[in-house]
Design a protein around this motif. Structure first.
Motif, PDB file in Angstrom:
ATOM      1  N   GLN A   1      12.121  34.272  -2.071  1.00 34.00           N
ATOM      2  CA  GLN A   1      12.049  33.388  -0.905  1.00 34.00           C
ATOM      3  C   GLN A   1      12.284  31.944  -1.292  1.00 34.00           C
ATOM      4  O   GLN A   1      12.476  31.096  -0.426  1.00 34.00           O
TER       5      GLN A   1
ATOM      6  N   VAL B   1      -3.921  46.099  -4.692  1.00 31.78           N
ATOM      7  CA  VAL B   1      -2.779  45.315  -5.154  1.00 31.78           C
ATOM      8  C   VAL B   1      -2.727  45.326  -6.677  1.00 31.78           C
ATOM      9  O   VAL B   1      -1.666  45.541  -7.284  1.00 31.78           O
TER      10      VAL B   1
ATOM     11  N   LYS C   1       1.036  40.983   0.888  1.00 32.35           N
ATOM     12  CA  LYS C   1       0.630  39.958  -0.079  1.00 32.35           C
ATOM     13  C   LYS C   1       1.813  39.089  -0.501  1.00 32.35           C
ATOM     14  O   LYS C   1       1.763  37.881  -0.414  1.00 32.35           O
ATOM     15  N   PHE C   2       2.889  39.727  -0.966  1.00 38.28           N
ATOM     16  CA  PHE C   2       3.959  38.953  -1.601  1.00 38.28           C
ATOM     17  C   PHE C   2       5.091  38.548  -0.666  1.00 38.28           C
ATOM     18  O   PHE C   2       5.704  37.515  -0.856  1.00 38.28           O
ATOM     19  N   PHE C   3       5.367  39.376   0.329  1.00 32.84           N
ATOM     20  CA  PHE C   3       6.462  38.997   1.230  1.00 32.84           C
ATOM     21  C   PHE C   3       5.942  38.163   2.395  1.00 32.84           C
ATOM     22  O   PHE C   3       6.449  37.085   2.667  1.00 32.84           O
ATOM     23  N   GLU C   4       4.897  38.657   3.062  1.00 27.95           N
ATOM     24  CA  GLU C   4       4.358  37.923   4.200  1.00 27.95           C
ATOM     25  C   GLU C   4       3.464  36.766   3.754  1.00 27.95           C
ATOM     26  O   GLU C   4       3.079  35.939   4.572  1.00 27.95           O
TER      27      GLU C   4
ATOM     28  N   TYR D   1      -7.873  43.688  -2.980  1.00 29.19           N
ATOM     29  CA  TYR D   1      -7.465  43.147  -4.279  1.00 29.19           C
ATOM     30  C   TYR D   1      -7.210  44.275  -5.277  1.00 29.19           C
ATOM     31  O   TYR D   1      -6.186  44.288  -5.958  1.00 29.19           O
TER      32      TYR D   1
ATOM     33  N   GLU E   1      -4.169  34.352  -6.402  1.00 27.32           N
ATOM     34  CA  GLU E   1      -3.559  33.682  -5.239  1.00 27.32           C
ATOM     35  C   GLU E   1      -3.048  32.279  -5.565  1.00 27.32           C
ATOM     36  O   GLU E   1      -2.012  31.866  -5.068  1.00 27.32           O
TER      37      GLU E   1
ATOM     38  N   LEU F   1       8.950  40.332  -6.053  1.00 30.50           N
ATOM     39  CA  LEU F   1       8.208  40.913  -4.929  1.00 30.50           C
ATOM     40  C   LEU F   1       8.246  40.033  -3.686  1.00 30.50           C
ATOM     41  O   LEU F   1       8.097  40.510  -2.571  1.00 30.50           O
ATOM     42  N   SER F   2       8.450  38.732  -3.892  1.00 33.15           N
ATOM     43  CA  SER F   2       8.534  37.868  -2.712  1.00 33.15           C
ATOM     44  C   SER F   2       9.975  37.790  -2.214  1.00 33.15           C
ATOM     45  O   SER F   2      10.288  36.980  -1.357  1.00 33.15           O
TER      46      SER F   2
ATOM     47  N   ILE G   1       1.396  45.407  -0.905  1.00 34.31           N
ATOM     48  CA  ILE G   1       2.291  44.553  -1.691  1.00 34.31           C
ATOM     49  C   ILE G   1       3.164  43.717  -0.755  1.00 34.31           C
ATOM     50  O   ILE G   1       3.386  42.525  -0.968  1.00 34.31           O
TER      51      ILE G   1
ATOM     52  N   MET H   1       0.322  36.707   2.846  1.00 30.72           N
ATOM     53  CA  MET H   1      -1.037  36.696   3.390  1.00 30.72           C
ATOM     54  C   MET H   1      -2.058  36.596   2.261  1.00 30.72           C
ATOM     55  O   MET H   1      -1.807  37.029   1.143  1.00 30.72           O
ATOM     56  N   SER H   2      -3.235  36.060   2.600  1.00 24.40           N
ATOM     57  CA  SER H   2      -4.314  36.001   1.605  1.00 24.40           C
ATOM     58  C   SER H   2      -5.025  37.355   1.595  1.00 24.40           C
ATOM     59  O   SER H   2      -4.894  38.140   2.534  1.00 24.40           O
ATOM     60  N   TYR H   3      -5.797  37.600   0.526  1.00 23.56           N
ATOM     61  CA  TYR H   3      -6.541  38.864   0.470  1.00 23.56           C
ATOM     62  C   TYR H   3      -7.476  38.978   1.671  1.00 23.56           C
ATOM     63  O   TYR H   3      -7.673  40.067   2.221  1.00 23.56           O
ATOM     64  N   GLU H   4      -8.004  37.843   2.079  1.00 22.70           N
ATOM     65  CA  GLU H   4      -8.917  37.836   3.215  1.00 22.70           C
ATOM     66  C   GLU H   4      -8.202  38.305   4.485  1.00 22.70           C
ATOM     67  O   GLU H   4      -8.704  39.162   5.222  1.00 22.70           O
TER      68      GLU H   4
END
Lengths: 359, 183
Positions: A60, B171, B146-149, B168, A15, A56-57, B143, B151-154
């Motif tokens: 952005q 992913v 995680k990568f577009f939005e 995790y 992260e 993948l992002s 995916i 967000m954290s794993y939590e």
């Protein structure tokens, strides 16, 4: 798990690394860049991992860089306004990098006056305003002597740092008709983009042509070879007497080495290398890691003046006491000051190759 | 993510001429705006340009900006209008781009459409398409979160009612698979 043994997949899933790729904060960026500097293997993995995160992002973008662009845009805009409303200014404002590749037309409902400002800004952008202030100079020479680094800010806004025992000559009519300079010695160039006037650096063995980019040239006459190393953008290197043959450098840290006494040799016999980690070491003369711990701007200015070799003056007493903290690494004094501006704003201008800081 | 109230504080400070507040507003809304824009048009350069222009315009007009309750939605609306205007302008320039005409209500682009759209390289586009097809719907969804939005794993674990560890691992396996095909 030890960070240094992270492979590409580990990095992509990490992260903190994801935040680094998106430029979430200056701290996370400094953290990873520092790790990379000390671990060549990790650095290689980081490059591949970053590419995947960016895909993948959906590209952005980098939040940190985008914020810088906005700040540059606002500075540019305010400078234009002050130019429009306060004529007869003597100093040359620092032209910041054009904030976006293309300026979108305002299509939304905006007051006519703003449209006018933008139009005027566009106009000034493409018209070298500085010409009025800095008339076409007869050839001008800057020499560093024994100073380890001497910063020269040219009328077009390009920043050049000369290493010791180096000489930069601006050819007659620089910035008015063309942008041609000669170099003997080593210098780092951060060239302002101007599609109409390519920036040309002439050395004994080569001729380097660019539009707007960052690169380093080492051309000490007493040495056996001349080396051009690219950092950002794209440059074209032509061998003197090589019948117009040229090589393009377009990868960061790619470099080209040309023998000085063999300028008649065909270009194929010159060396072209890329991306080796030792290349980065060669720039240590230039980069300073500035660590500031709650220090007043007055003190920071002294450090900058000493490192970059350019006088830094204050026009306003109150600015001197602004306090800053942080660690950063910048190639030029202009970039260092811009980084400081980000956390607490002040303005700075270039007057006769001196930096003047004001409120 | 900041609470809407905090964003409103920045908004109101920016209106009174606080440049740092404008930058804070940018930092706290940038990624939301990019994602929102990408779903509309799938052109990352255009979206980034429009966001930059939007904030320049806000700074320019700071004295006449309204005191809005929902700053985020206000910014979304501004960005949407700017993007549509720009697209309409472009389609006028190029009549062939029928899909951009205002009458046809356009639907939101999917995550896969967006990430393929923003790539320039045809070969990579093809590979990406193939690679994504190999993933299970579950993997694809994670995916995206995680990568577009971003967000954290939590957060993902909470939303999809599974443990952080499972999120995790899902992913991780998906990334491993993607890398094999993209290489």
């Amino acid at each position: 798990m030890n960070l240094q043994s992270y492979d590409v997949t580990d990095l992509v899933c990490n992260e903190s690394f994801q935040q680094y790729c998106l430029g979430a904060s200056a701290e996370v960026m400094a953290y990873w860049e520092d790790l990379a500097r000390h671990n060549p293997t990790l650095q290689t993995n980081m490059v591949e991992a970053k590419a995947l995160v960016l895909i993948l992002s959906a590209r952005q973008g980098n939040g940190y860089e985008q914020l810088q662009q906005l700040r540059d845009g606002i500075i540019e805009h305010e400078q234009l306004q002050s130019r429009l409303f306060a004529t007869g200014e003597t100093g040359m404002p620092v032209p910041s990098k054009p904030s976006t590749k293309k300026l979108l037309l305002y299509t939304t409902s905006i007051a006519a006056s703003i449209c006018l400002l933008i139009a005027a800004w566009q106009y000034f952008r493409h018209t070298p305003l500085q010409q009025n202030i800095t008339p076409a100079i007869a050839s001008q020479v800057y020499a560093s002597g024994i100073t380890p680094r001497k910063t020269v800010i040219l009328p077009d806004g390009s920043v050049i740092i000369l290493r010791d025992h180096s000489t930069l000559t601006l050819h007659e009519g620089f910035n008015a008709q063309h942008r041609e300079v000669s170099l003997a010695g080593e210098a780092f160039f951060d060239v302002q983009h101007d599609a109409g006037k390519p920036f040309v650096v002439q050395t004994a063995a080569t001729r380097v042509t660019v539009l707007g980019t960052t690169f380093n040239i080492r051309a000490y006459p007493k040495e056996l070879s001349t080396e051009t190393m690219l950092l950002k953008g794209k440059v074209s290197v032509t061998l003197n007497g090589g019948e117009g043959k040229h090589e393009i450098l377009d990868q960061p840290y790619q470099s080209m080495i040309v023998g000085n006494s063999t300028s008649t040799k065909p270009l194929e016999e010159t060396v072209k290398r890329s991306n080796s980690d030792t290349k980065k070491q060669e720039l240590t003369w230039l980069r300073s890691r500035l660590e500031i711990e709650n220090e007043p701007l007055e003190k920071i200015a002294l450090k900058l003046e000493k490192w970059y070799g350019i006088p830094v003056k204050f026009e306003d007493e109150s600015v001197k006491s602004y306090r800053y903290s942080g660690t950063f690494e910048s190639e030029t004094v202009v970039k260092a000051l811009q980084a400081l501006q980000l956390s607490y704003p002040f303005t700075f201008n270039i007057k006769n190759n001196e930096i003047v800081i004001s409120k | 993510m900041l609470h809407d109230d905090d964003i409103r504080v920045y908004w109101n400070s920016a209106r009174t001429g606080d440049k740092q507040a404008l930058f804070a507003l940018h930092s706290n809304t940038y990624f939301h705006l990019v994602r929102f824009g990408l779903k509309i048009c799938g052109d990352d350069e255009l979206v980034k340009d429009c966001i930059n222009q939007l904030f320049l315009m806000l700074w320019d007009k700071r004295q006449s900006l309204p005191d809005v309750q929902q700053v985020r939605s206000y910014l979304f609306t501004c960005l949407r209008r700017q993007l549509l205007d720009e697209l309409a302008y472009r389609s006028k320039m190029d009549a062939a781009h029928e899909q951009f005409s205002e009458e046809i209500p356009r639907k939101e682009l999917s995550y896969e459409e967006i990430i393929i759209n923003v790539q320039q390289d045809e070969e990579l586009k093809q590979k990406l398409h193939l690679a994504l097809e190999q993933l299970s719907p579950r993997q694809k969804e994670l995916i995206r979160l995680k990568f577009f939005e971003g967000m954290s794993y939590e957060q993902i674990a909470e939303q999809t009612t599974q443990t952080i560890k499972t999120a995790y691992n899902t992913v991780y396996d998906a990334i491993k698979q993607l890398r094999k095909i993209l290489k």
